[in-house]
Design a protein around this motif. Structure first.
Motif, PDB file in Angstrom:
ATOM      1  N   PRO A  96       0.852  -1.189   0.079  1.00  0.00           N
ATOM      2  CA  PRO A  96       0.056  -0.035  -0.051  1.00  0.00           C
ATOM      3  C   PRO A  96       0.774   1.221  -0.029  1.00  0.00           C
ATOM      4  N   HIS A  97       2.042   1.357   0.720  1.00  0.00           N
ATOM      5  CA  HIS A  97       2.954   2.482   0.636  1.00  0.00           C
ATOM      6  C   HIS A  97       3.444   2.558  -0.725  1.00  0.00           C
ATOM      7  N   GLU A  98       3.912   1.585  -1.398  1.00  0.00           N
ATOM      8  CA  GLU A  98       4.587   1.866  -2.791  1.00  0.00           C
ATOM      9  C   GLU A  98       3.400   2.262  -3.888  1.00  0.00           C
ATOM     10  N   ARG A  99       2.246   1.756  -3.466  1.00  0.00           N
ATOM     11  CA  ARG A  99       0.969   2.027  -4.243  1.00  0.00           C
ATOM     12  C   ARG A  99       0.777   3.557  -4.358  1.00  0.00           C
ATOM     13  N   ALA A 100       0.533   4.031  -3.123  1.00  0.00           N
ATOM     14  CA  ALA A 100       0.195   5.413  -2.849  1.00  0.00           C
ATOM     15  C   ALA A 100       1.410   6.490  -3.261  1.00  0.00           C
ATOM     16  N   TYR A 101       2.409   6.006  -3.386  1.00  0.00           N
ATOM     17  CA  TYR A 101       3.512   6.746  -3.771  1.00  0.00           C
ATOM     18  C   TYR A 101       3.730   6.811  -5.146  1.00  0.00           C
ATOM     19  N   VAL A 102       3.454   5.739  -5.863  1.00  0.00           N
ATOM     20  CA  VAL A 102       3.230   5.845  -7.491  1.00  0.00           C
ATOM     21  C   VAL A 102       2.104   6.508  -7.797  1.00  0.00           C
ATOM     22  N   GLN A 103       0.929   6.416  -7.097  1.00  0.00           N
ATOM     23  CA  GLN A 103      -0.201   7.380  -7.566  1.00  0.00           C
ATOM     24  C   GLN A 103      -0.248   8.746  -7.494  1.00  0.00           C
ATOM     25  N   ALA A 104       0.850   9.208  -6.627  1.00  0.00           N
ATOM     26  CA  ALA A 104       1.298  10.745  -6.645  1.00  0.00           C
ATOM     27  C   ALA A 104       1.891  11.053  -7.748  1.00  0.00           C
ATOM     28  N   PHE A 105       2.452  10.311  -8.391  1.00  0.00           N
ATOM     29  CA  PHE A 105       3.208  10.677  -9.760  1.00  0.00           C
ATOM     30  C   PHE A 105       2.369  10.368 -10.792  1.00  0.00           C
ATOM     31  N   ARG A 106       1.167  10.119 -10.807  1.00  0.00           N
ATOM     32  CA  ARG A 106       0.326   9.541 -12.029  1.00  0.00           C
ATOM     33  C   ARG A 106       0.281  10.889 -12.718  1.00  0.00           C
ATOM     34  N   PRO A 107       0.454  11.115 -14.094  1.00  0.00           N
ATOM     35  CA  PRO A 107       0.215  12.271 -14.758  1.00  0.00           C
ATOM     36  C   PRO A 107      -1.208  12.232 -15.050  1.00  0.00           C
ATOM     37  N   ALA A 108      -1.641  13.779 -15.258  1.00  0.00           N
ATOM     38  CA  ALA A 108      -3.105  13.709 -15.530  1.00  0.00           C
ATOM     39  C   ALA A 108      -3.319  13.672 -17.080  1.00  0.00           C
ATOM     40  N   PRO A 109      -4.445  13.256 -17.653  1.00  0.00           N
ATOM     41  CA  PRO A 109      -4.664  13.179 -18.930  1.00  0.00           C
ATOM     42  C   PRO A 109      -4.527  14.545 -19.857  1.00  0.00           C
ATOM     43  N   PRO A 110      -4.257  14.510 -20.701  1.00  0.00           N
ATOM     44  CA  PRO A 110      -4.148  16.010 -21.563  1.00  0.00           C
ATOM     45  C   PRO A 110      -5.407  16.587 -21.175  1.00  0.00           C
ATOM     46  N   ALA A 111      -5.305  18.149 -20.946  1.00  0.00           N
ATOM     47  CA  ALA A 111      -6.302  18.864 -20.628  1.00  0.00           C
ATOM     48  C   ALA A 111      -7.261  19.114 -21.774  1.00  0.00           C
ATOM     49  N   HIS A 112      -8.421  18.788 -21.679  1.00  0.00           N
ATOM     50  CA  HIS A 112      -9.492  19.081 -22.741  1.00  0.00           C
ATOM     51  C   HIS A 112     -11.056  19.216 -22.092  1.00  0.00           C
ATOM     52  N   GLY A 113     -10.922  20.377 -21.432  1.00  0.00           N
ATOM     53  CA  GLY A 113     -12.228  20.757 -20.505  1.00  0.00           C
ATOM     54  C   GLY A 113     -11.910  20.620 -19.079  1.00  0.00           C
ATOM     55  N   ALA A 114     -12.939  21.093 -18.487  1.00  0.00           N
ATOM     56  CA  ALA A 114     -13.115  21.260 -16.995  1.00  0.00           C
ATOM     57  C   ALA A 114     -13.234  19.689 -16.453  1.00  0.00           C
ATOM     58  N   PRO A 115     -12.546  19.543 -15.140  1.00  0.00           N
ATOM     59  CA  PRO A 115     -12.560  18.127 -14.383  1.00  0.00           C
ATOM     60  C   PRO A 115     -14.069  17.645 -14.519  1.00  0.00           C
ATOM     61  N   GLY A 116     -14.214  16.390 -14.973  1.00  0.00           N
ATOM     62  CA  GLY A 116     -15.667  15.900 -14.666  1.00  0.00           C
ATOM     63  C   GLY A 116     -16.391  16.390 -16.212  1.00  0.00           C
ATOM     64  N   SER A 117     -16.038  17.140 -16.921  1.00  0.00           N
ATOM     65  CA  SER A 117     -16.774  17.322 -18.059  1.00  0.00           C
ATOM     66  C   SER A 117     -16.682  16.104 -19.186  1.00  0.00           C
ATOM     67  N   PRO A 118     -17.577  15.995 -20.064  1.00  0.00           N
ATOM     68  CA  PRO A 118     -17.707  15.243 -21.189  1.00  0.00           C
ATOM     69  C   PRO A 118     -16.344  15.119 -21.719  1.00  0.00           C
ATOM     70  N   THR A 119     -15.730  16.229 -22.206  1.00  0.00           N
ATOM     71  CA  THR A 119     -14.351  15.847 -22.770  1.00  0.00           C
ATOM     72  C   THR A 119     -13.242  15.745 -21.770  1.00  0.00           C
ATOM     73  N   ALA A 120     -13.260  16.063 -20.615  1.00  0.00           N
ATOM     74  CA  ALA A 120     -12.343  15.549 -19.815  1.00  0.00           C
ATOM     75  C   ALA A 120     -12.629  14.004 -19.507  1.00  0.00           C
ATOM     76  N   LEU A 121     -13.494  13.289 -19.386  1.00  0.00           N
ATOM     77  CA  LEU A 121     -13.911  12.121 -19.339  1.00  0.00           C
ATOM     78  C   LEU A 121     -13.242  11.492 -20.531  1.00  0.00           C
ATOM     79  N   LEU A 122     -13.513  12.005 -21.868  1.00  0.00           N
ATOM     80  CA  LEU A 122     -13.009  11.522 -22.952  1.00  0.00           C
ATOM     81  C   LEU A 122     -11.542  11.257 -22.812  1.00  0.00           C
ATOM     82  N   ALA A 123     -10.792  12.252 -22.427  1.00  0.00           N
ATOM     83  CA  ALA A 123      -9.363  12.388 -22.234  1.00  0.00           C
ATOM     84  C   ALA A 123      -8.940  11.194 -21.316  1.00  0.00           C
ATOM     85  N   GLU A 124      -9.463  11.294 -20.252  1.00  0.00           N
ATOM     86  CA  GLU A 124      -9.204   9.980 -19.314  1.00  0.00           C
ATOM     87  C   GLU A 124      -9.451   8.556 -20.081  1.00  0.00           C
ATOM     88  N   GLU A 125     -10.615   8.457 -20.821  1.00  0.00           N
ATOM     89  CA  GLU A 125     -10.654   7.281 -21.283  1.00  0.00           C
ATOM     90  C   GLU A 125      -9.658   6.802 -22.506  1.00  0.00           C
TER      91      GLU A 125
END
Length: 295
Positions: free
Chosen positions: A195-224
Motif C-alpha cells: 500500500p505504501h508503494e502504491r500510494a507513492y506511485v499514485q502521487a506521480f500519475r500524470p493527468a490526461p491531456p487537458a481538454h475541458g473542466a474536470p468531470g466534463s464530457p471532454t475530460a472524461l473522454l481524455a481519461e478514457e
C-alpha cells in the motif's frame, strides 16, 4: 536619495508561455516541440515544473520557421493531401497503425480528431518500401484486419505519449508513476500489493491531456483515451509498472511511517514508592551506625 535606477538582472530562464511567445509558437506547438526534444528544458529551481533557458530561446530564434514546420500537426484531409492519397486510404493506414497520431482534440460533437506530424507523413510517402501501399489494392492481410475491427490509433497514441512523459520524468518513482497513468486504478491495485508503494506511485500519475473542466464530457473522454483497454496492452503496462517499481525500490525505497514496533520502549524507571523505601532503609542504617553508645 539618488534617482539612479538599478536594473534588475535578466532571468536566465523563463516559463513555457513566455518562451512560446518569443519563438512565435502556439502553446500546443511549443508543448509538442518539447515532447519531441526540439526544445530543451530544465527543472524549475523554484520547485515544480520546468523552464526554458534564455540561451535555448536565443539558439532557436533564428530557426523559428524550421522549428514551427517540424511540429506541424495535420488532420486526416490534409494528411491525405500531403501523401497524395484519398482520405479513406489514409484513415485505413492510421487504423492499421502504419502512421501514428501525435496528438488529438475533441470536435464540437465530442468526436476524437487525430493529428499527425506532417514531417513523418512526408517521410512515409517518400520511402520506397511503402510505394505498394500508396497505390493499388490494399493487401488482403491488411483488409482482413480492418474487417475484424482493427483500430490502433488510440493505442499507438498512448504508446507515443507515454514515451514523451517518460523522457521528462525526473526519477525512478516518477517514471513508475508515468506508466501507472495509463492503467485503470484497479489494475494498479492488482500490480502493486504494497500500500505504501502504491500510494507513492499514485502521487506521480500524470493527468490526461487537458481538454475541458474536470468531470466534463471532454475530460472524461481524455481519461478514457489515456487508459489502456486491450488485454495485451494492459499486460504490457502492468509488467512495465512492476519492473519500474522494482528498479525504483532498489534506488530509493519508499519512505514509510514510523511505527511503535520500530522503536524499543524506553526502560521504565523504578517506582517512586520503591525508591523512597530504599532511601528510608539506607538512612535508617546510617543513623544507627552513628548514634552514641549507651554507658
Amino acid at each position: 536619495m539618488s534617482g539612479t535606477t538599478i536594473a534588475r538582472p535578466r532571468q536566465l530562464t523563463c516559463t513555457f508561455s513566455r518562451a512560446a511567445r518569443e519563438l512565435g509558437l502556439r502553446r500546443g506547438e511549443f508543448d509538442l516541440a518539447v515532447h519531441l526534444g526540439r526544445i530543451r528544458t530544465v527543472p524549475d529551481e523554484g520547485g515544480g515544473g520546468r523552464r526554458v533557458r534564455r540561451s535555448e530561446i536565443e539558439r532557436l530564434q533564428d530557426r523559428a520557421e524550421i522549428l514551427r514546420e517540424s511540429v506541424r500537426a495535420v488532420g486526416t484531409t490534409e494528411a491525405a493531401g500531403l501523401m497524395e492519397i484519398p482520405a479513406g486510404r489514409f484513415t485505413r493506414f492510421a487504423k492499421l497503425g502504419l502512421v501514428t497520431p501525435v496528438t488529438w482534440y475533441p470536435n464540437r460533437y465530442r468526436a476524437v480528431v487525430w493529428l499527425y506530424l506532417a514531417e513523418e507523413l512526408r517521410q512515409f510517402a517518400a520511402d520506397e518500401k511503402n510505394a505498394r501501399l500508396l497505390t493499388g489494392r490494399t493487401p488482403e492481410e491488411l483488409r482482413d484486419r480492418l474487417r475484424a475491427g482493427a483500430d490502433q490509433r488510440a493505442r499507438n497514441w498512448r504508446g507515443r505519449h507515454c514515451g514523451f512523459l517518460l523522457r521528462a520524468a525526473g526519477g525512478p518513482w516518477e517514471r513508475a508513476g508515468v506508466v501507472a497513468g495509463f492503467l485503470d486504478p484497479g489494475e494498479i491495485d492488482q500490480t502493486l500489493t504494497d500500500p505504501h508503494e502504491r500510494a507513492y506511485v499514485q502521487a506521480f500519475r500524470p493527468a490526461p491531456p487537458a481538454h475541458g473542466a474536470p468531470g466534463s464530457p471532454t475530460a472524461l473522454l481524455a481519461e478514457e483515451l489515456m487508459t489502456a483497454d486491450e488485454p495485451d496492452e494492459i499486460d504490457w503496462f502492468r509488467n512495465d509498472l512492476a519492473r519500474a517499481v522494482a528498479e525504483a525500490r532498489t534506488i530509493h525505497p519508499v519512505p514509510r511511517p514510523v511505527t511503535h514496533a520500530q522503536h524499543p520502549a524506553p526502560a521504565q524507571p523504578r517506582s517512586a514508592h520503591g525508591l523512597r523505601g530504599w532511601l528510608h532503609r539506607r538512612n535508617a542504617a546510617l543513623a544507627r551506625s552513628f548514634s552514641p553508645t549507651e554507658p
